[in-house]
Design a protein around this motif. Structure first.
Motif: not given
Length: 89
Positions: A3-7, A23-27, A29-37, A55-60
């Motif tokens: 597991f290396k990425s989620f959004a 978008i933020t990344e470290k070591n 691992y990456r995380f992306k937050a997307v805002g929509i109306d 390539g995001y492996q999980m979305i919340e």
């Protein structure tokens, strides 16, 4: 697969993915937050497909989507990655 990425996709009045994405990344691992109306919830389907292709492996999804949209996104992505939701008591 490790597991290396989620959004996270969230709803806020007047937000758009073009201007309200972080978008933020470290070591490795990456995380992306997307805002929509919040009046354009249906855009979550295309955004989720794009995130999966990136390539995001999980979305919340934020609690404003509710379980119906978790199901719709899961179907749109053919259950290829986990789709979860944040809920409030």
């Amino acid at each position: 697969m490790q597991f290396k990425s989620f959004a996270f996709i969230f709803l806020t009045p007047g937000f758009s993915p073009e201007t309200n994405t972080i978008i933020t990344e470290k070591n490795g691992y990456r995380f992306k937050a997307v805002g929509i109306d919040m009046n354009k919830k249906e855009n979550v389907l295309d955004i989720a497909k794009s995130l999966m292709q990136e390539g995001y492996q999980m979305i919340e999804l934020c609690g404003g989507f509710g379980p119906e949209w978790i199901h719709k996104v899961s179907l749109a992505l053919e259950n290829k990655i986990p789709i979860g939701g944040v809920f409030y008591g």
